[in-house]
Motif scaffolding. Structure first.
Motif, PDB file in Angstrom:
ATOM      1  N   MET A  21       8.196 -13.534  10.618  1.00  0.00           N
ATOM      2  CA  MET A  21       8.227 -13.382   9.176  1.00  0.00           C
ATOM      3  C   MET A  21       7.434 -14.325   8.322  1.00  0.00           C
ATOM      4  SD  MET A  21       8.835  -9.964   9.420  1.00  0.00           S
ATOM      5  CE  MET A  21       8.100  -9.985  10.959  1.00  0.00           C
ATOM      6  N   SER A  22       7.380 -15.525   8.815  1.00  0.00           N
ATOM      7  CA  SER A  22       6.942 -16.722   8.062  1.00  0.00           C
ATOM      8  C   SER A  22       5.129 -16.433   7.962  1.00  0.00           C
ATOM      9  CB  SER A  22       7.076 -17.902   8.725  1.00  0.00           C
ATOM     10  OG  SER A  22       6.532 -18.136   9.932  1.00  0.00           O
ATOM     11  N   SER A  23       4.838 -15.481   8.655  1.00  0.00           N
ATOM     12  CA  SER A  23       3.305 -15.040   8.734  1.00  0.00           C
ATOM     13  C   SER A  23       2.813 -14.459   7.401  1.00  0.00           C
ATOM     14  CB  SER A  23       2.949 -14.231   9.772  1.00  0.00           C
ATOM     15  OG  SER A  23       2.836 -15.121  11.239  1.00  0.00           O
ATOM     16  N   ILE A  24       4.025 -14.009   6.306  1.00  0.00           N
ATOM     17  CA  ILE A  24       3.557 -13.496   5.271  1.00  0.00           C
ATOM     18  C   ILE A  24       2.516 -14.724   4.308  1.00  0.00           C
ATOM     19  CG2 ILE A  24       5.799 -14.669   3.927  1.00  0.00           C
ATOM     20  CD1 ILE A  24       4.577 -11.264   3.326  1.00  0.00           C
ATOM     21  N   TYR A  25       2.733 -15.792   4.502  1.00  0.00           N
ATOM     22  CA  TYR A  25       1.767 -16.583   4.061  1.00  0.00           C
ATOM     23  C   TYR A  25       0.317 -16.699   4.311  1.00  0.00           C
ATOM     24  CZ  TYR A  25       6.017 -18.430   2.254  1.00  0.00           C
ATOM     25  OH  TYR A  25       7.548 -18.286   1.615  1.00  0.00           O
ATOM     26  N   ALA A  26       0.126 -15.903   5.683  1.00  0.00           N
ATOM     27  CA  ALA A  26      -1.158 -15.904   5.880  1.00  0.00           C
ATOM     28  C   ALA A  26      -1.697 -14.436   5.740  1.00  0.00           C
ATOM     29  CB  ALA A  26      -1.307 -16.115   7.618  1.00  0.00           C
ATOM     30  N   GLU A  27      -0.636 -13.534   5.516  1.00  0.00           N
ATOM     31  CA  GLU A  27      -1.147 -12.154   5.375  1.00  0.00           C
ATOM     32  C   GLU A  27      -0.366 -11.796   4.023  1.00  0.00           C
ATOM     33  OE1 GLU A  27      -1.008  -9.534   8.343  1.00  0.00           O
ATOM     34  OE2 GLU A  27      -0.898 -11.224   9.973  1.00  0.00           O
ATOM     35  N   PRO A  28      -0.516 -12.577   2.815  1.00  0.00           N
ATOM     36  CA  PRO A  28       0.217 -12.229   1.621  1.00  0.00           C
ATOM     37  C   PRO A  28       0.012 -10.544   0.997  1.00  0.00           C
ATOM     38  CG  PRO A  28      -1.519 -13.504   1.173  1.00  0.00           C
ATOM     39  CD  PRO A  28      -1.683 -13.380   2.676  1.00  0.00           C
ATOM     40  N   GLU A  29      -0.971  -9.877   1.693  1.00  0.00           N
ATOM     41  CA  GLU A  29      -1.169  -8.634   1.164  1.00  0.00           C
ATOM     42  C   GLU A  29      -0.016  -7.686   1.627  1.00  0.00           C
ATOM     43  OE1 GLU A  29      -3.389  -9.172   4.989  1.00  0.00           O
ATOM     44  OE2 GLU A  29      -3.250 -10.212   3.250  1.00  0.00           O
ATOM     45  N   VAL A  30       0.829  -8.156   2.549  1.00  0.00           N
ATOM     46  CA  VAL A  30       1.912  -7.412   3.102  1.00  0.00           C
ATOM     47  C   VAL A  30       3.146  -7.180   2.096  1.00  0.00           C
ATOM     48  CG1 VAL A  30       3.718  -7.258   4.987  1.00  0.00           C
ATOM     49  CG2 VAL A  30       1.076  -7.820   5.455  1.00  0.00           C
ATOM     50  N   TYR A  31       3.109  -8.232   1.002  1.00  0.00           N
ATOM     51  CA  TYR A  31       4.170  -8.105   0.112  1.00  0.00           C
ATOM     52  C   TYR A  31       4.003  -6.861  -0.504  1.00  0.00           C
ATOM     53  CZ  TYR A  31       5.396 -13.141   0.010  1.00  0.00           C
ATOM     54  OH  TYR A  31       5.945 -14.111   0.017  1.00  0.00           O
ATOM     55  N   LYS A  32       2.888  -6.077  -0.895  1.00  0.00           N
ATOM     56  CA  LYS A  32       2.551  -4.947  -1.368  1.00  0.00           C
ATOM     57  C   LYS A  32       3.214  -3.695  -0.712  1.00  0.00           C
ATOM     58  CE  LYS A  32      -1.474  -6.611  -3.823  1.00  0.00           C
ATOM     59  NZ  LYS A  32      -2.949  -6.495  -3.754  1.00  0.00           N
ATOM     60  N   ILE A  33       3.508  -3.969   0.605  1.00  0.00           N
ATOM     61  CA  ILE A  33       3.784  -2.884   1.469  1.00  0.00           C
ATOM     62  C   ILE A  33       5.265  -3.010   2.036  1.00  0.00           C
ATOM     63  CG2 ILE A  33       1.561  -1.924   1.939  1.00  0.00           C
ATOM     64  CD1 ILE A  33       1.685  -2.959   4.554  1.00  0.00           C
ATOM     65  N   LEU A  34       5.956  -3.751   1.547  1.00  0.00           N
ATOM     66  CA  LEU A  34       7.155  -4.267   2.349  1.00  0.00           C
ATOM     67  C   LEU A  34       8.131  -2.816   1.947  1.00  0.00           C
ATOM     68  CD1 LEU A  34       7.940  -7.902   1.276  1.00  0.00           C
ATOM     69  CD2 LEU A  34       7.625  -7.128   3.494  1.00  0.00           C
ATOM     70  N   ASN A  35       8.140  -2.174   1.297  1.00  0.00           N
ATOM     71  CA  ASN A  35       8.857  -0.978   1.012  1.00  0.00           C
ATOM     72  C   ASN A  35       8.697  -0.054   2.183  1.00  0.00           C
ATOM     73  OD1 ASN A  35       6.331  -0.278   0.199  1.00  0.00           O
ATOM     74  ND2 ASN A  35       7.139   0.876  -1.418  1.00  0.00           N
ATOM     75  N   GLN A  36       7.695  -0.269   2.802  1.00  0.00           N
ATOM     76  CA  GLN A  36       7.552   0.556   4.060  1.00  0.00           C
ATOM     77  C   GLN A  36       8.330   0.368   5.213  1.00  0.00           C
ATOM     78  OE1 GLN A  36       3.232   0.839   4.743  1.00  0.00           O
ATOM     79  NE2 GLN A  36       2.801   1.334   2.658  1.00  0.00           N
ATOM     80  N   TYR A  37       9.130  -0.849   5.166  1.00  0.00           N
ATOM     81  CA  TYR A  37       9.571  -1.209   6.390  1.00  0.00           C
ATOM     82  C   TYR A  37      11.313  -1.272   6.101  1.00  0.00           C
ATOM     83  CZ  TYR A  37       5.162  -2.797   7.894  1.00  0.00           C
ATOM     84  OH  TYR A  37       3.816  -2.840   8.397  1.00  0.00           O
ATOM     85  N   PRO A  38      12.066  -1.437   6.941  1.00  0.00           N
ATOM     86  CA  PRO A  38      13.487  -1.443   6.827  1.00  0.00           C
ATOM     87  C   PRO A  38      13.884  -2.727   5.631  1.00  0.00           C
ATOM     88  CG  PRO A  38      13.167  -1.457   9.330  1.00  0.00           C
ATOM     89  CD  PRO A  38      11.672  -1.574   8.364  1.00  0.00           C
ATOM     90  N   ALA A  39      14.729  -2.435   4.801  1.00  0.00           N
ATOM     91  CA  ALA A  39      15.192  -3.390   3.935  1.00  0.00           C
ATOM     92  C   ALA A  39      15.314  -4.846   4.331  1.00  0.00           C
ATOM     93  CB  ALA A  39      16.242  -2.830   2.955  1.00  0.00           C
ATOM     94  N   PHE A  40      16.028  -4.814   5.414  1.00  0.00           N
ATOM     95  CA  PHE A  40      16.139  -6.217   5.940  1.00  0.00           C
ATOM     96  C   PHE A  40      14.862  -7.164   6.117  1.00  0.00           C
ATOM     97  CE2 PHE A  40      15.177  -4.654  10.108  1.00  0.00           C
ATOM     98  CZ  PHE A  40      14.686  -5.737  10.900  1.00  0.00           C
ATOM     99  N   VAL A  41      13.782  -6.486   6.314  1.00  0.00           N
ATOM    100  CA  VAL A  41      12.502  -7.272   6.451  1.00  0.00           C
ATOM    101  C   VAL A  41      12.140  -7.845   5.090  1.00  0.00           C
ATOM    102  CG1 VAL A  41       9.933  -7.012   7.022  1.00  0.00           C
ATOM    103  CG2 VAL A  41      11.414  -5.902   8.345  1.00  0.00           C
ATOM    104  N   ALA A  42      11.981  -7.209   4.186  1.00  0.00           N
ATOM    105  CA  ALA A  42      11.839  -7.799   2.630  1.00  0.00           C
ATOM    106  C   ALA A  42      13.008  -8.987   2.401  1.00  0.00           C
ATOM    107  CB  ALA A  42      11.811  -6.821   1.552  1.00  0.00           C
TER     108      ALA A  42
END
Length: 142
Positions: A21-42
């Motif tokens: 999950m720390s790869s968020i910094y390499a793929e910051p565009e994923v912030y926009k679609i976090l609602n597509q995953y289980p809430a614990f991921v966000a």
């Protein structure tokens, strides 16, 4: 396929999932679609963001700076994962701006010494890892 999809696809658990999950910094565009995953991921990503800012910019950045706009979101993520003590410290620290300068500095120091980064850091991350594992188990049952 982004880093979250890969983590689920590889059946990562605990620390491996957390590290992925720390790869968020390499793929910051994923912030926009976090609602597509289980809430614990966000939640986990919010906690990673919290830790990153605390380590790089310090406690002041959390209560007055970079993450002050996400303060409530981070507190809720900490509560949901079971890090209630950390959440409580952040709740109380947010009210520091209401104090006079001397009292502010005194309380700031006190809160700063209580946060997980300066106390029981490994225990804090163990709580997050257990939260991940509990939620991955629930996700697999669905």
């Amino acid at each position: 396929m982004n880093f979250i999809d890969r983590a689920f696809h590889q059946n990562l658990t605990g620390d491996d999932f957390l590290q992925a999950m720390s790869s968020i910094y390499a793929e910051p565009e994923v912030y926009k679609i976090l609602n597509q995953y289980p809430a614990f991921v966000a939640d986990v990503i919010s906690i990673i963001d919290y830790d990153t800012v605390m380590q790089m910019d310090g406690f002041d950045a959390m209560i007055n700076g970079n993450l002050s706009d996400w303060h409530l979101e981070i507190i809720h993520a900490l509560d949901r994962c079971g890090a209630e003590r950390e959440a409580s410290i952040l709740r109380e620290a947010k009210n520091l701006s209401d104090l006079d300068k001397d009292r502010y500095e005194e309380q700031y120091e006190e809160f700063s010494h209580q946060i997980a980064l300066n106390n029981d850091y490994e225990d804090f991350w163990d709580i997050v890892r257990r939260y991940i594992d509990r939620n991955l188990t629930k996700t697999k049952k669905v």
